[in-house]
Motif scaffolding. Structure first.
Motif, PDB file in Angstrom:
ATOM      1  N   MET A   1       0.845  -1.190   0.000  1.00 15.37           N
ATOM      2  CA  MET A   1       0.000   0.000   0.000  1.00 15.37           C
ATOM      3  C   MET A   1       0.879   1.237   0.000  1.00 15.37           C
ATOM      4  SD  MET A   1      -3.128  -1.025   2.563  1.00 15.37           S
ATOM      5  CE  MET A   1      -2.060  -1.590   3.879  1.00 15.37           C
ATOM      6  N   GLN A   2       0.515   2.207  -0.825  1.00 12.69           N
ATOM      7  CA  GLN A   2       1.253   3.458  -0.907  1.00 12.69           C
ATOM      8  C   GLN A   2       0.274   4.621  -0.974  1.00 12.69           C
ATOM      9  OE1 GLN A   2       4.259   3.699  -3.949  1.00 12.69           O
ATOM     10  NE2 GLN A   2       5.094   1.657  -3.511  1.00 12.69           N
ATOM     11  N   GLY A   3       0.741   5.775  -0.505  1.00  7.08           N
ATOM     12  CA  GLY A   3      -0.083   6.979  -0.570  1.00  7.08           C
ATOM     13  C   GLY A   3       0.794   8.215  -0.632  1.00  7.08           C
ATOM     14  N   LYS A   4       0.233   9.291  -1.155  1.00  4.03           N
ATOM     15  CA  LYS A   4       0.981  10.538  -1.279  1.00  4.03           C
ATOM     16  C   LYS A   4       0.019  11.716  -1.236  1.00  4.03           C
ATOM     17  CE  LYS A   4       2.742  11.673  -5.275  1.00  4.03           C
ATOM     18  NZ  LYS A   4       3.615  11.731  -6.468  1.00  4.03           N
ATOM     19  N   LEU A   5       0.424  12.757  -0.518  1.00  2.00           N
ATOM     20  CA  LEU A   5      -0.341  14.000  -0.454  1.00  2.00           C
ATOM     21  C   LEU A   5       0.546  15.115  -0.994  1.00  2.00           C
ATOM     22  CD1 LEU A   5      -2.970  15.399   0.578  1.00  2.00           C
ATOM     23  CD2 LEU A   5      -1.705  15.877   2.703  1.00  2.00           C
ATOM     24  N   THR A   6       0.049  15.880  -1.967  1.00  2.05           N
ATOM     25  CA  THR A   6       0.826  16.959  -2.569  1.00  2.05           C
ATOM     26  C   THR A   6       0.076  18.282  -2.457  1.00  2.05           C
ATOM     27  OG1 THR A   6      -0.119  16.604  -4.780  1.00  2.05           O
ATOM     28  CG2 THR A   6       1.879  15.384  -4.227  1.00  2.05           C
ATOM     29  N   TRP A   7       0.850  19.354  -2.370  1.00  2.00           N
ATOM     30  CA  TRP A   7       0.293  20.712  -2.368  1.00  2.00           C
ATOM     31  C   TRP A   7       1.136  21.567  -3.298  1.00  2.00           C
ATOM     32  CZ3 TRP A   7       1.662  25.161   1.342  1.00  2.00           C
ATOM     33  CH2 TRP A   7       0.892  26.290   1.031  1.00  2.00           C
ATOM     34  N   ASP A   8       0.522  22.035  -4.385  1.00  2.00           N
ATOM     35  CA  ASP A   8       1.163  22.943  -5.320  1.00  2.00           C
ATOM     36  C   ASP A   8       0.682  24.360  -5.023  1.00  2.00           C
ATOM     37  OD1 ASP A   8       2.565  20.971  -6.908  1.00  2.00           O
ATOM     38  OD2 ASP A   8       0.601  20.370  -7.654  1.00  2.00           O
ATOM     39  N   PHE A   9       1.602  25.301  -4.940  1.00  2.00           N
ATOM     40  CA  PHE A   9       1.234  26.651  -4.529  1.00  2.00           C
ATOM     41  C   PHE A   9       2.031  27.686  -5.318  1.00  2.00           C
ATOM     42  CE2 PHE A   9       4.693  25.133  -1.896  1.00  2.00           C
ATOM     43  CZ  PHE A   9       5.602  26.179  -1.925  1.00  2.00           C
ATOM     44  N   GLY A  10       1.596  28.958  -5.209  1.00  2.00           N
ATOM     45  CA  GLY A  10       2.304  30.064  -5.834  1.00  2.00           C
ATOM     46  C   GLY A  10       1.845  30.334  -7.246  1.00  2.00           C
ATOM     47  N   LYS A  11       2.498  31.304  -7.876  1.00  2.00           N
ATOM     48  CA  LYS A  11       2.189  31.727  -9.232  1.00  2.00           C
ATOM     49  C   LYS A  11       3.335  31.360 -10.163  1.00  2.00           C
ATOM     50  CE  LYS A  11      -0.625  35.658  -7.727  1.00  2.00           C
ATOM     51  NZ  LYS A  11      -0.829  37.136  -7.827  1.00  2.00           N
ATOM     52  N   ALA A  12       2.971  31.064 -11.423  1.00  2.00           N
ATOM     53  CA  ALA A  12       3.973  30.616 -12.381  1.00  2.00           C
ATOM     54  C   ALA A  12       5.063  31.655 -12.609  1.00  2.00           C
ATOM     55  CB  ALA A  12       3.297  30.255 -13.705  1.00  2.00           C
ATOM     56  N   ASP A  13       4.710  32.949 -12.555  1.00  2.00           N
ATOM     57  CA  ASP A  13       5.682  34.006 -12.818  1.00  2.00           C
ATOM     58  C   ASP A  13       6.282  34.591 -11.537  1.00  2.00           C
ATOM     59  OD1 ASP A  13       3.364  35.131 -11.932  1.00  2.00           O
ATOM     60  OD2 ASP A  13       3.299  36.746 -13.410  1.00  2.00           O
ATOM     61  N   GLY A  14       6.091  33.892 -10.411  1.00  2.00           N
ATOM     62  CA  GLY A  14       6.637  34.357  -9.145  1.00  2.00           C
ATOM     63  C   GLY A  14       7.144  33.193  -8.318  1.00  2.00           C
ATOM     64  N   PHE A  15       7.074  33.334  -7.006  1.00  2.00           N
ATOM     65  CA  PHE A  15       7.489  32.254  -6.116  1.00  2.00           C
ATOM     66  C   PHE A  15       6.440  31.149  -6.158  1.00  2.00           C
ATOM     67  CE2 PHE A  15       7.410  30.318  -1.827  1.00  2.00           C
ATOM     68  CZ  PHE A  15       8.675  29.739  -1.839  1.00  2.00           C
ATOM     69  N   ASN A  16       6.879  29.916  -6.403  1.00  2.00           N
ATOM     70  CA  ASN A  16       5.955  28.790  -6.464  1.00  2.00           C
ATOM     71  C   ASN A  16       6.690  27.513  -6.093  1.00  2.00           C
ATOM     72  OD1 ASN A  16       6.695  27.190  -9.146  1.00  2.00           O
ATOM     73  ND2 ASN A  16       6.840  29.382  -9.616  1.00  2.00           N
TER      74      ASN A  16
ATOM     75  N   LEU B   1       9.212  13.022   2.998  1.00  2.00           N
ATOM     76  CA  LEU B   1       8.802  14.419   2.989  1.00  2.00           C
ATOM     77  C   LEU B   1       9.741  15.167   2.049  1.00  2.00           C
ATOM     78  CD1 LEU B   1       6.996  16.664   4.235  1.00  2.00           C
ATOM     79  CD2 LEU B   1       8.797  16.995   5.953  1.00  2.00           C
ATOM     80  N   GLY B   2       9.172  15.988   1.166  1.00  2.00           N
ATOM     81  CA  GLY B   2      10.011  16.706   0.219  1.00  2.00           C
ATOM     82  C   GLY B   2       9.383  18.004  -0.238  1.00  2.00           C
ATOM     83  N   THR B   3      10.204  18.844  -0.832  1.00  2.00           N
ATOM     84  CA  THR B   3       9.703  20.099  -1.384  1.00  2.00           C
ATOM     85  C   THR B   3      10.553  20.518  -2.577  1.00  2.00           C
ATOM     86  OG1 THR B   3       9.144  22.414  -0.882  1.00  2.00           O
ATOM     87  CG2 THR B   3      11.134  21.545   0.121  1.00  2.00           C
ATOM     88  N   LYS B   4       9.919  21.186  -3.516  1.00  2.00           N
ATOM     89  CA  LYS B   4      10.600  21.832  -4.637  1.00  2.00           C
ATOM     90  C   LYS B   4      10.135  23.270  -4.689  1.00  2.00           C
ATOM     91  CE  LYS B   4       9.366  21.109  -8.948  1.00  2.00           C
ATOM     92  NZ  LYS B   4       9.226  20.489 -10.286  1.00  2.00           N
ATOM     93  N   LEU B   5      11.085  24.222  -4.656  1.00  2.00           N
ATOM     94  CA  LEU B   5      10.772  25.641  -4.604  1.00  2.00           C
ATOM     95  C   LEU B   5      11.408  26.343  -5.796  1.00  2.00           C
ATOM     96  CD1 LEU B   5      11.540  26.186  -0.816  1.00  2.00           C
ATOM     97  CD2 LEU B   5       9.323  25.667  -1.860  1.00  2.00           C
ATOM     98  N   ASN B   6      10.642  27.227  -6.436  1.00  2.00           N
ATOM     99  CA  ASN B   6      11.116  27.982  -7.589  1.00  2.00           C
ATOM    100  C   ASN B   6      10.957  29.474  -7.330  1.00  2.00           C
ATOM    101  OD1 ASN B   6      11.400  25.625  -9.597  1.00  2.00           O
ATOM    102  ND2 ASN B   6       9.266  25.449  -8.951  1.00  2.00           N
TER     103      ASN B   6
END
Length: 530
Positions: A352-367, A402-407
């Motif tokens: 069994m596997q599971g994942k929760l994701t949250w995408d945030f911010g604006k494409a032309d700014g911090f996201n 736990l992970g994150t990707k920041l742009n």
């Protein structure tokens, strides 16, 4: 003569009215365009104005009256000829208008016939090419079905120089081999050809995907099939890894169900955000390359793997999405060899596997994205050299991540961490169980920083490690304790699809005892994505 002139004037007026009425009628029917109508009408009025009789000085011409007759008598002798020319010009203009009307009507008939033929065509039998977007594949539409063909091809020259050391069981460094090696090989990605089909039936969005991934080097099939080590001898053939074969069905309000073989949920973001996906990273075996290198597999995360599954992804709400799935369970595997780890051959339930994701911010700014995942599997009927054959030993493997990707502007950062019990290292459930069946604890992490200098040039640096801890009282000095790598790379986009890559990697493996090995590698090559 006066009567004749008066009759001529009445005749001209009648023709003018008839001609104007004709033009109005043709315009109303759509036979004449607005511009054609104005051109013919203006030309007709100019002819009438140029050739109209002028009154004598000092009085007005009244057609059909005595004053009119006197004026007509005083008109020049050429008036009759002028009137004749006026009549001829009006007739010529009328003929031109009629000819234009006939041509317009013929064109309208041709257009109507073409429209009728087009309407009779079954558009579901037409195949249309969709506009091409670089990196998004080649799209075709046939009736209610959309098809997409995408893929990539890469190749690298890699030179690996071992730094020496002693053998580490389960280590990924080539240090103990003591011999330099050169190869032309794939990177972390093999080549790939992905075929997709999508349609909507009864309000349900349906997709099918087939993913075929061949390598460059000849394969030596083993426990990992096409991903086993290579076979650098003549008459060999490359391995083909049929990683994906699945369908999805869902709606925007319900979510999507997936059935088939695809990348697992646990660890999927870790590998998809790894920059070495487009380069080489840790080489693994460079003297006999397999389908792929390791990238950061085993030196920052455990490979997510391609798993038969039934999974569900919820609709995205405010950037948040939940994914859950059951997968075919995998055996606990003694990757280190020499009986250092217990194995399993039976499973009472699915993985069994599971994942929760949250995408945030604006494409032309911090996201960015933040994600968290889990994995659970029950291993039954454990076997090893110290577990009695008739015993019933089992273990529950579990892990979290736990992970994150920041742009932000030209900068991108990826941070990732995982920890598990019975999970193992490098591959799922590799050396995760001690000889007596107890679960070993493992953890790993990596940090990655990239900077986009121009729209073509990008530099990436990353550091990561994976660690495996022995259980209390366990004596396994040769078993790997830590695999670590430091990677720096430059990516240059030569075209929209073709990129050149240069990379340096330092890798080390350390055992539970004193053994340690290191190596350095340099790679250069190209990757084309369509």
């Amino acid at each position: 003569m006066a009567v004749q002139v008066g009759g001529l004037l009445l005749s001209q007026q009648a023709r003018a009215d008839e001609f104007t009425d004709l033009l109005d009628l043709l315009k109303a029917k759509g036979t004449l365009s607005a511009s054609e109508y104005r051109t013919l009408l203006d030309k007709h009025r100019q002819h009438l104005a140029m050739n109209a009789p002028r009154p004598a000085a000092g009085g007005a011409m009244l057609a059909g009256t005595a004053a009119g007759s006197a004026t007509a008598a005083a008109m020049p002798a050429g008036t009759e000829a002028t009137s004749a020319r006026t009549s001829a010009d009006s007739a010529q203009i009328l003929a031109q208008a009629q000819q234009a009307a006939a041509q317009a009507q013929a064109s309208a008939q041709v257009a109507a016939a073409a429209s009728a033929k087009l309407a009779a065509v079954d558009t579901r039998r037409l195949v249309r090419a969709d506009p091409y977007t670089p990196g998004k594949g080649i799209g075709l539409t046939a009736g209610d079905f959309n098809f997409n063909i995408s893929g990539f091809v890469n190749g690298f020259y890699t030179y690996n120089r071992p730094g020496g050391g002693q053998a580490v069981a389960g280590g990924v460094s080539t240090g103990p081999s003591r011999f330099d090696s050169s190869s032309v090989r794939n990177g972390l990605l093999p080549a790939g050809l992905v075929l997709k089909m999508s349609t909507t039936q009864a309000g349900i969005d349906i997709n099918t995907v087939f993913g075929i991934y061949p390598g460059l080097n000849s394969a030596d099939p083993g426990a990992f099939n096409a991903n086993s080590g290579g076979s650098p001898v003549g008459l060999g053939t490359a391995g083909v890894d049929f990683r994906q074969a699945y369908i999805t069905a869902g709606t925007s309000s319900f979510g999507t169900v997936k059935v088939g073989r695809d990348l697992g949920l646990f660890g999927s973001d870790a590998i998809l955000d790894d920059a070495t996906l487009l380069s080489v990273g840790a080489t693994g075996s460079n003297s006999a390359p397999g389908n792929t290198s390791l990238g950061r597999i085993g030196v920052g995360y455990v490979y997510a793997d391609w798993l038969p599954q039934i999974s569900y992804a919820s609709p995205v709400m405010h950037g948040v999405q939940l994914s859950m799935g059951v997968m075919t369970p995998l055996d606990a595997y003694n990757y280190a060899g020499s009986g250092l780890s217990a194995t399993s051959t039976s499973h009472s339930g699915p993985m069994m596997q599971g994942k929760l994701t949250w995408d945030f911010g604006k494409a032309d700014g911090f996201n960015g994205r933040i994600w968290s995942g889990f994995l659970f599997q029950r291993d039954s009927h454990l076997t090893s050299s110290v577990i009695p054959v008739d015993s019933s030993v089992h273990a529950n493997a579990s892990a979290g991540e736990l992970g994150t990707k920041l742009n932000y502007g030209p900068w991108q950062t990826v941070l990732y961490y995982y920890r598990g019990n019975g999970l193992g290292t490098t591959g799922l459930f590799f050396d995760g169980l001690a000889q007596d069946g107890r679960r070993r604890t493992s953890q790993g992490y990596y940090a990655q920083l990239s900077y986009q200098f121009t729209h073509r040039l990008k530099a990436v640096a990353s550091y990561g490690a994976s660690q495996l801890y022995s259980v209390p009282g366990e004596d396994v000095p040769l078993l790997v304790r830590r695999n670590l790598s430091e990677i720096g790379a430059i990516y240059y986009s030569l075209t929209r699809g073709l990129s050149l890559v240069g990379e340096y990697t330092h890798t080390s493996s350390t055992a539970q005892g004193p053994h340690r090995g290191t190596d350095d590698s340099i790679s250069g090559g190209a990757i084309f994505v369509f």
